[in-house]
Motif scaffolding. Structure first.
Motif, PDB file in Angstrom:
ATOM      1  N   UNK A  34       0.820   6.255  -6.171  1.00 50.83           N
ATOM      2  CA  UNK A  34       0.144   4.979  -6.016  1.00 50.83           C
ATOM      3  C   UNK A  34      -0.726   4.926  -4.777  1.00 50.83           C
ATOM      4  N   UNK A  35      -1.665   4.012  -4.787  1.00 56.61           N
ATOM      5  CA  UNK A  35      -2.568   3.799  -3.653  1.00 56.61           C
ATOM      6  C   UNK A  35      -1.896   2.828  -2.682  1.00 56.61           C
ATOM      7  N   UNK A  36      -1.635   3.240  -1.455  1.00 53.07           N
ATOM      8  CA  UNK A  36      -0.927   2.354  -0.513  1.00 53.07           C
ATOM      9  C   UNK A  36      -1.837   1.236  -0.002  1.00 53.07           C
ATOM     10  N   UNK A  37      -1.259   0.053   0.132  1.00 52.51           N
ATOM     11  CA  UNK A  37      -1.988  -1.065   0.723  1.00 52.51           C
ATOM     12  C   UNK A  37      -1.014  -1.935   1.495  1.00 52.51           C
ATOM     13  N   UNK A  38      -1.561  -2.740   2.393  1.00 55.15           N
ATOM     14  CA  UNK A  38      -0.725  -3.585   3.251  1.00 55.15           C
ATOM     15  C   UNK A  38      -1.339  -4.974   3.355  1.00 55.15           C
ATOM     16  N   UNK A  39      -0.476  -5.931   3.512  1.00 57.25           N
ATOM     17  CA  UNK A  39      -0.865  -7.308   3.765  1.00 57.25           C
ATOM     18  C   UNK A  39      -0.432  -7.625   5.189  1.00 57.25           C
ATOM     19  N   UNK A  40      -1.402  -7.952   6.043  1.00 59.12           N
ATOM     20  CA  UNK A  40      -1.120  -8.099   7.478  1.00 59.12           C
ATOM     21  C   UNK A  40      -1.279  -9.547   7.916  1.00 59.12           C
ATOM     22  N   UNK A  41      -0.331  -9.986   8.754  1.00 51.31           N
ATOM     23  CA  UNK A  41      -0.372 -11.317   9.353  1.00 51.31           C
ATOM     24  C   UNK A  41      -0.188 -11.131  10.863  1.00 51.31           C
ATOM     25  N   UNK A  45       3.987  -7.217   8.403  1.00 51.18           N
ATOM     26  CA  UNK A  45       3.288  -6.325   7.486  1.00 51.18           C
ATOM     27  C   UNK A  45       4.107  -6.171   6.203  1.00 51.18           C
ATOM     28  N   UNK A  46       3.494  -6.531   5.079  1.00 52.05           N
ATOM     29  CA  UNK A  46       4.068  -6.282   3.758  1.00 52.05           C
ATOM     30  C   UNK A  46       3.346  -5.087   3.155  1.00 52.05           C
TER      31      UNK A  46
END
Length: 572
Positions: free
Chosen positions: A473-480, A539-540
């Motif tokens: 899979x292509x890694x991605x992150x949701x950052x706050x 970070x999710x």
């Protein structure tokens, strides 16, 4: 900034030499009041030899500023722009006045003939405006020979600007050049016709540079504030001495409501595209002195969607970033948001890093430095190769999203903003979709972020990228990114993060499903500090293995503040 090659130095020296001051009487025919919001504290620091400019500190007690070794080009630009005169004069007293006199006349003797790095239209306009604004105080007790040098410097700078203001880049740089020239025309004896011609040039500049929604091409909120400040000074000066061109009044009437929309609950500006919160007191002063109370409620203010309920403000980037000459400090921040509760910023972007050097400048522009979704190692826009702009080099944004969409709706219970951009379509075949729902009491923010391959062509690109990168899979992150004054800790057995604000408020962040959630290191880039401040970010992380993936999350105020004074945005 003026170039440093031999040809550049020769060209600048020739231009200044040709800007011969007119013969005849030299005096001030009008004495304007100082308009800058100087800091007496900063002025005292400068008088003690502490020069804190562009995020860097030089300690040189008893040393002329013109003998300092500038640690960086931004430091050197601020030094020669002489905006610090506002601070020194704000310190007050004989010591401050004598030091300012010596430093201003010292600059004239050393650089007034066209030498040094301070001769471009933007810096010249900035410097001339401060020198004229403080001229009545500077001239008090000044020796006759120094007065001759001082007036020769004023007239030479005015003549230089009269001939070359057109080469200043559009937007804030052009406004600085023209405002300095306008004040010269209004105050210096013998500058026949200069003020009228400059007022018309200013009118044309705001027609060209300020759009119908009150925004500027750079989409930098702090730069818009500076434009509004200079515009207000120009209007006030023209109003005292005559008529104000209608385009100036119209531009102010467009800009001020947009600034109000870009103001968080704590009174600071949203930090996007190279802009900070704004110098303390400056935004309040611009808003109050304008006399304009309206707010841009069209739904979109300079490409940002502002939402405010209760004591909570949310501002999201809902437009494509600038490109070309306007994008030298622009960020890959599409769909990022900031959230403030009362007097406390909660979710932020890292901010502008230019004052900390080129590496921080570039890092601050990346998508990972913003509170949004990023495909690991990629930004939604890319930083391009260097290009010339106004005598200096900038790195513009390239490969920006070609489609950014937004929609806002409201009900009795909440306001909803739906956003999307295709900044990852070319590289990965993916579109980022974001939904933000803020309750009308300002206590709950629900969010949903998705990556999707929208078309058949997108799916082909995605499949090729998946095979190229990693079949897992292509890694991605949701950052706050969190403000450094916010205390964060993992809670509820790793299923939530508790955020404690200086006010005593507690917010709880929860993902909607089981997912990798971590507290990681972040930085807060504040131009008024000597170095980046350590901070944290939630970070999710996940991997995209199919044509779509979604992460939903909730940020809830779980405990009220222990003290609730009025927030600055409620008072102005």
């Amino acid at each position: 900034m003026t170039g440093h090659t031999l040809i550049d130095r020769w060209r600048t020296g020739w231009r200044v030499a040709m800007a011969r001051p007119p013969k005849g009487a030299r005096s001030l025919v009008w004495q304007p009041e100082p308009r800058g919001t100087g800091s007496a504290r900063r002025g005292q620091q400068i008088l003690s030899g502490l020069w804190h400019l562009a995020g860097q500190l030089v300690e040189a007690p008893g040393t002329s500023p013109w003998d300092l070794t500038a640690p960086s080009t931004p430091f050197e630009m601020q030094l020669h722009g002489q905006g610090w005169l506002d601070d020194v004069m704000a310190a007050g007293g004989r010591t401050a006045r004598l030091a300012a006199q010596a430093w201003v006349v010292g600059w004239a003797r050393r650089f007034g003939g066209g030498r040094g790095p301070g001769w471009d239209p933007t810096l010249t306009g900035r410097r001339l405006l401060r020198q004229i604004s403080h001229a009545p105080a500077l001239l008090r007790g000044m020796e006759a020979r120094d007065q001759t040098v001082f007036f020769d410097m004023l007239y030479r700078q005015a003549a230089y600007l009269r001939a070359h203001w057109q080469i200043a880049p559009a937007g804030l740089p052009r406004m600085e050049a023209l405002t300095g020239l306008l004040y010269a025309g209004l105050t210096l004896e013998g500058m026949v016709g200069l003020s009228a011609a400059t007022a018309q040039a200013l009118a044309q500049a705001v027609r060209d540079d300020v759009d119908e929604q009150g925004g500027i091409a750079s989409r930098n909120p702090e730069a818009l504030l500076e434009v509004a400040m200079l515009l207000g000074w120009s209007i006030d000066a023209l109003r005292v001495l005559g008529d104000v061109p209608a385009p100036l009044m119209a531009a102010q009437a467009r800009i001020v409501p947009t600034l109000r929309a870009l103001r968080h609950a704590d009174g600071g500006l949203a930090r996007f595209h190279g802009g900070g919160r704004g110098r303390p007191g400056r935004l309040d002063r611009v808003l109050v002195t304008s006399g304009i109370r309206s707010r841009n409620d069209s739904g979109l203010a300079m490409g940002f969607v502002p939402v405010g309920h209760g004591r909570t403000s949310l501002i999201a980037d809902a437009a494509a970033p600038p490109t070309g000459e306007a994008s030298g400090s622009a960020h890959a921040s599409t769909l990022a948001f900031e959230l403030t509760s009362g007097n406390c910023p909660v979710i932020v972007n890292c901010g502008p890093g230019g004052s900390f050097g080129p590496d921080w400048h570039r890092a601050g522009r990346a998508t990972a430095s913003h509170s949004t979704l990023e495909i690991t190692g990629w930004s939604s826009s890319r930083v391009g190769p260097l290009m010339p702009q106004g005598g200096r080099q900038i790195a513009p944004l390239i490969q920006t999203p070609t489609r950014v969409q937004w929609q806002r709706s409201a009900s009795r219970r909440a306001s909803t903003v739906i956003l999307s951009h295709n900044g990852y379509a070319e590289s990965h075949g993916l579109t980022h979709l974001r939904r933000l729902v803020l309750s009308t009491d300002g206590r709950v923010l629900d969010g949903e972020d998705s990556l999707r391959a929208m078309t058949g062509a997108d799916k082909e690109v995605f499949e090729d990228k998946l095979a190229e990168v990693d079949p897992r899979g292509i890694p991605f992150s949701l950052r706050f990114h969190l403000h450094p004054d916010t205390e964060a800790e993992i809670d509820m057995g790793g299923r939530a993060v508790s955020l404690t604000l200086p006010s005593g408020e507690v917010w709880v962040f929860r993902p909607g499903r089981e997912i990798s959630m971590m507290l990681e290191a972040s930085v807060h880039l504040d131009q008024g500090r000597l170095k980046p401040r350590p901070a944290q970010q939630v970070v999710l992380s996940d991997r995209l293995v199919a044509y779509a993936a979604t992460i939903d999350w909730t940020l809830t105020r779980a405990q009220e503040a222990t003290d609730l004074p009025p927030s600055p945005a409620e008072e102005v």
